[in-house]
Scaffold this active site. Structure first.
Site, short mmCIF file in Angstrom:
data_model
loop_
_atom_site.label_atom_id
_atom_site.label_comp_id
_atom_site.label_asym_id
_atom_site.label_seq_id
_atom_site.Cartn_x
_atom_site.Cartn_y
_atom_site.Cartn_z
CE LYS A 185 -1.01 -3.57 -44.60
NZ LYS A 185 -1.91 -3.19 -45.69
NE ARG A 210 -4.18 3.08 -52.70
CZ ARG A 210 -3.76 2.91 -51.47
NH1 ARG A 210 -4.56 3.20 -50.47
NH2 ARG A 210 -2.54 2.48 -51.22
N1 COA Z 1 -8.95 1.46 -52.58
C1 COA Z 1 -8.77 1.71 -51.28
N2 COA Z 1 -7.70 1.29 -50.57
C2 COA Z 1 -6.79 0.58 -51.24
C3 COA Z 1 -6.91 0.28 -52.60
C4 COA Z 1 -8.05 0.76 -53.27
N3 COA Z 1 -8.25 0.54 -54.57
N4 COA Z 1 -5.83 -0.44 -52.97
C5 COA Z 1 -5.06 -0.58 -51.88
N5 COA Z 1 -5.65 0.04 -50.84
C6 COA Z 1 -5.13 0.15 -49.48
C7 COA Z 1 -5.50 -1.02 -48.63
O1 COA Z 1 -6.73 -0.80 -47.96
C8 COA Z 1 -4.37 -1.06 -47.65
O2 COA Z 1 -4.62 -0.17 -46.60
P1 COA Z 1 -3.98 -0.38 -45.15
O3 COA Z 1 -2.47 -0.34 -45.35
O4 COA Z 1 -4.50 0.76 -44.41
O5 COA Z 1 -4.45 -1.73 -44.69
C9 COA Z 1 -3.17 -0.54 -48.44
O6 COA Z 1 -3.73 0.16 -49.53
C10 COA Z 1 -2.28 -1.64 -48.91
O7 COA Z 1 -2.96 -2.40 -49.86
P2 COA Z 1 -3.12 -3.97 -49.96
O8 COA Z 1 -3.65 -4.18 -51.34
O9 COA Z 1 -3.93 -4.54 -48.88
O10 COA Z 1 -1.68 -4.47 -49.98
P3 COA Z 1 -0.73 -4.98 -48.86
O11 COA Z 1 0.45 -4.12 -48.96
O12 COA Z 1 -1.38 -5.12 -47.54
O13 COA Z 1 -0.43 -6.45 -49.38
C11 COA Z 1 0.23 -8.13 -50.98
C12 COA Z 1 0.16 -6.66 -50.62
C13 COA Z 1 -0.80 -8.96 -50.30
C14 COA Z 1 -0.06 -8.20 -52.48
C15 COA Z 1 1.67 -8.61 -50.70
O14 COA Z 1 1.97 -8.39 -49.35
C16 COA Z 1 1.86 -10.08 -51.03
O15 COA Z 1 1.90 -10.46 -52.17
N6 COA Z 1 1.99 -10.93 -49.99
C17 COA Z 1 2.22 -12.35 -50.17
C18 COA Z 1 3.70 -12.73 -49.93
C19 COA Z 1 4.52 -12.46 -51.16
O16 COA Z 1 4.32 -13.02 -52.21
N7 COA Z 1 5.50 -11.57 -50.98
C20 COA Z 1 6.41 -11.19 -52.04
C21 COA Z 1 5.90 -9.99 -52.75
S1 COA Z 1 7.09 -9.40 -53.91
#
Ligand code: COA
Length: 160
Positions: free
Chosen positions: A43, A92
């Site tokens: 992102k 969610r």
């Molecule tokens: N309320 C409102 N929105 C929520 C929410 C909640 N309770 N939970 C999740 N969301 C939304 C977020 O705002 C986000 O919105 P956006 O896409 O518009 O920005 C979306 O859902 C995704 O959620 P997020 O929790 O930010 O997850 P992500 O997909 O961006 O990241 C990680 C997930 C950070 C856990 C993952 O990428 C990670 O572990 N990265 C590290 C590298 C790694 O270990 N990779 C291997 C993984 S197997």
């Protein structure tokens, strides 16, 4: 590993009421919860790491057992460094399931002693995400039902 320590990872760009709902639930369940910003996702965040950390700190200030942090690299490595045996993720809607299922099982394969726990936010936040909030703010729509006032002000300033 302490059973009572959890990490709650995400992009938090910005933190919303839905995230806060999960943090509140996690804060009741664990002695300590580290809300941590993943820096190496695909992102392109609107807010800098410092701005996101500042917003999370501000809006979670009333919880005594919340720490705010950030990480690069693999989530399971980070959790192990922090001595956390639990990863918290929010579920969610059914649409979250496939992605979360894949991540959780991959993380389990990498680190069998770290467990992912899913918490469901209040249903009023089930459709909410950070992109939606940013789009509303960009076009001067009302965001007050979706984010705390402090975050709303930061959004308004960004899109001034
Ligand atoms: N309320 C409102 N929105 C929520 C929410 C909640 N309770 N939970 C999740 N969301 C939304 C977020 O705002 C986000 O919105 P956006 O896409 O518009 O920005 C979306 O859902 C995704 O959620 P997020 O929790 O930010 O997850 P992500 O997909 O961006 O990241 C990680 C997930 C950070 C856990 C993952 O990428 C990670 O572990 N990265 C590290 C590298 C790694 O270990 N990779 C291997 C993984 S197997």
């Amino acid at each position: 590993m302490k059973k009572n320590m959890a990490v709650y990872p995400g992009t938090f760009d910005p933190i919303t009421n839905g995230h806060l709902d999960i943090i509140e639930r996690a804060s009741d369940l664990f002695d300590k919860v580290i809300v941590t910003i993943a820096l190496n996702t695909n992102k392109k965040p609107l807010f800098t790491k410092q701005e996101r950390m500042d917003m999370i700190r501000k809006v979670t200030g009333n919880f005594k057992n919340i720490e705010v942090d950030s990480f690069d690299g693999l989530l399971v490595d980070y959790a192990a460094r922090k001595n956390a045996s639990v990863i918290i993720r929010g579920l969610r809607a059914v649409s979250d399931f496939e992605y979360e299922f894949q991540m959780s099982l991959t993380n389990r394969k990498l680190a069998p002693n770290i467990t992912t726990i899913f918490l469901m936010p209040n249903e009023k936040y089930s459709y909410l995400n950070s992109s939606l909030v940013k789009e509303l703010a960009k076009f001067k729509g009302k965001t007050s039902c979706f984010v705390p006032d402090y975050v709303r002000e930061k959004l308004e300033r960004k899109f001034k």
